[in-house]
Design an enzyme around this catalytic site. Structure first.
Site, PDB file in Angstrom:
ATOM      1  N   LYS A  35       0.852  -1.197   0.000  1.00 61.67           N
ATOM      2  CA  LYS A  35       0.000   0.000   0.000  1.00 61.67           C
ATOM      3  C   LYS A  35       0.887   1.246   0.000  1.00 61.67           C
ATOM      4  O   LYS A  35       2.100   1.147   0.224  1.00 61.67           O
ATOM      5  CB  LYS A  35      -0.917  -0.019   1.220  1.00 61.67           C
ATOM      6  CG  LYS A  35      -0.178   0.004   2.549  1.00 61.67           C
ATOM      7  CD  LYS A  35      -1.106  -0.292   3.714  1.00 61.67           C
ATOM      8  CE  LYS A  35      -0.342  -0.285   5.029  1.00 61.67           C
ATOM      9  NZ  LYS A  35      -1.144  -0.794   6.146  1.00 61.67           N
ATOM     10  N   TYR A 256      15.539  30.214   9.019  1.00 56.14           N
ATOM     11  CA  TYR A 256      14.330  30.893   9.481  1.00 56.14           C
ATOM     12  C   TYR A 256      14.174  30.757  10.991  1.00 56.14           C
ATOM     13  O   TYR A 256      14.379  29.679  11.558  1.00 56.14           O
ATOM     14  CB  TYR A 256      13.096  30.260   8.830  1.00 56.14           C
ATOM     15  CG  TYR A 256      12.960  30.539   7.352  1.00 56.14           C
ATOM     16  CD1 TYR A 256      12.768  31.841   6.879  1.00 56.14           C
ATOM     17  CD2 TYR A 256      13.006  29.501   6.439  1.00 56.14           C
ATOM     18  CE1 TYR A 256      12.636  32.094   5.526  1.00 56.14           C
ATOM     19  CE2 TYR A 256      12.866  29.743   5.074  1.00 56.14           C
ATOM     20  CZ  TYR A 256      12.676  31.039   4.623  1.00 56.14           C
ATOM     21  OH  TYR A 256      12.542  31.282   3.293  1.00 56.14           O
TER      22      TYR A 256
HETATM   23  C1  LIG Z   1      -0.451  -1.797   6.774  1.00 54.02           C
HETATM   24  C2  LIG Z   1      -1.090  -3.047   7.154  1.00 54.02           C
HETATM   25  C3  LIG Z   1      -0.348  -4.228   7.278  1.00 54.02           C
HETATM   26  C4  LIG Z   1       1.152  -4.259   7.216  1.00 54.02           C
HETATM   27  O1  LIG Z   1       1.663  -3.807   8.442  1.00 54.02           O
HETATM   28  P1  LIG Z   1       3.227  -3.794   8.733  1.00 54.02           P
HETATM   29  O2  LIG Z   1       3.332  -3.343  10.132  1.00 54.02           O
HETATM   30  O3  LIG Z   1       3.806  -2.777   7.789  1.00 54.02           O
HETATM   31  O4  LIG Z   1       3.729  -5.157   8.495  1.00 54.02           O
HETATM   32  C5  LIG Z   1      -1.032  -5.405   7.504  1.00 54.02           C
HETATM   33  N1  LIG Z   1      -2.370  -5.414   7.631  1.00 54.02           N
HETATM   34  C6  LIG Z   1      -3.116  -4.304   7.541  1.00 54.02           C
HETATM   35  C7  LIG Z   1      -4.587  -4.391   7.708  1.00 54.02           C
HETATM   36  C8  LIG Z   1      -2.504  -3.084   7.321  1.00 54.02           C
HETATM   37  O5  LIG Z   1      -3.246  -1.974   7.241  1.00 54.02           O
END
Ligand SMILES: *Cc1c(COP(=O)(O)O)cnc(C)c1O
Length: 360
Positions: A35, A256
């Site tokens: 993702k 800044y």
């Molecule tokens: C993002 C996510 C994962 C992966 O999690 P990690 O900690 O990056 O391994 C797995 N399951 C769901 C539902 C997620 O949203």
């Protein structure tokens, strides 16, 4: 010529980490979570590097389409399901599987004219974001199985506190979440429970499938443990060049708000990276960067396109040298901690204006 800044993606590191998680998955189905543009590493790179995974888990509907266009032939899991009725034909065409997380999605499936879609039921065991309560699962499963287009696959849940360093007796420990899941963990088929922390730190969490995310990218999910300790390799390096050097007298300030003032004659390096590249403006004085084989501290406020570091003690560093903002020599979790955040946030925050270079 682009500005002297780049995001370097190490394909060999991605492959190494995938093999590592494959081993840790111990025979369970391995979903590679890609993702957020593969946690900032690029969906196309992930698809190439994770070709041994059983499937990819993503969120955006258009990523399912893109993954197929890029030639991904294995399974695709939409971990947040879908959002509207019109998503269903798109997902059917992409042959993507969906997580069904509430009654509205079941109703949309009941009303849909698509012919086939594989569905997983999301169980809320204590995270309290998405999913049905465990007691609702049997009825929801029955209802789903009555829908002609639905191929029922199993259940999914997610842990709120899987880190090894999480020792609090809170309301959502892994043990409490497993307790809430109860018999479902044993009686159901297609049980997908663990993300990275569950895979690495909770062997008692079994199941038929796992969802590996952050560790695939070489970042530790627990900031008290390093990547080396977990046997994974950081796959993302954000680096930029020193584009100027300033010599300051004691009492003179940098940037800044004059948030850093020289106490001694100081040699300040200006880096071609700012918050519009994805380096957080919240980063305080003294945050680490890696240059000329050493760690140097940041000085003053991060500006939109530039930031400054103290090179007084690193005379060998000069204009044109690369500075690693995070990567193999400068762990992103350490950098993130300075701004009160975690590596997860930084690696997926690099802006599109930063050129990406893929190696390996
Ligand atoms: C993002 C996510 C994962 C992966 O999690 P990690 O900690 O990056 O391994 C797995 N399951 C769901 C539902 C997620 O949203």
């Amino acid at each position: 010529m682009p500005r002297p800044i780049e995001l370097v993606i190490d394909m060999n590191a991605l492959r190494h980490n995938e093999a590592k998680m494959r081993e840790a998955a111990a025979g369970r189905t391995l979903w590679a979570v890609c993702k957020a543009n593969g946690y900032g590493h690029g969906l196309a790179n992930c698809i190439k590097a994770f070709e041994d995974a059983d499937g990819i888990a993503i969120l955006d509907i258009e990523d399912a389409v893109k993954a197929r266009e890029l030639g991904w032939k294995k399974r695709i899991l939409m971990i947040e399901g879908f959002f509207d009725a019109e998503d269903l034909p798109v997902l059917e065409k992409a042959n993507a599987e969906v997580v069904v997380r509430d009654l509205r999605l079941i109703e949309l499936l009941e009303q849909s004219h698509i012919r086939h879609i594989a569905c997983h039921l999301k169980v809320n065991t204590g995270m309290n974001r998405l999913g049905f309560r465990p007691a609702e699962i049997p009825a929801m499963k029955e209802r789903l199985q009555k829908i002609p287009c639905v191929e029922y696959k199993g259940i999914v849940t997610h842990f709120a506190n899987g880190e090894r360093s999480y020792t609090a007796d809170g309301p959502a420990t892994v043990a409490r979440q497993m307790q809430r899941l109860g018999d479902l963990a044993r009686t159901e088929k297609g049980v997908c429970l663990a993300a990275t922390t569950g895979i690495l730190f909770h062997p008692e969490v079994k199941g038929d499938a796992v969802r590996a995310g952050i560790a695939l990218y070489g970042v530790s999910p627990d900031s008290t443990l390093t990547s080396e300790e977990l046997g994974i390799i950081p796959a993302q390096t954000l680096r930029a060049k020193l584009i100027a050097i300033q010599h300051l007298e004691p009492g003179e300030a940098v940037g800044y708000g004059s948030k850093w003032i020289a106490r001694r004659p100081s040699r300040i390096g200006v880096i071609a990276c700012g918050y519009a590249d994805g380096y957080p403006r919240a980063m305080p004085n003294g945050s680490p960067v890696y240059v000329a084989g050493r760690i140097a501290p940041t000085t003053g406020a991060v500006s939109m396109d530039m930031m400054e570091i103290d090179l007084t003690d690193i005379p060998e560093a000069g204009e044109g040298d690369w500075v690693e903002l995070w990567g193999k020599h400068n762990p992103v979790n350490k950098v993130a901690a300075c701004a009160g955040t975690i590596g997860y946030e930084l690696i997926c925050s690099v802006m599109p204006r930063v050129p990406v270079r893929t190696v390996g």
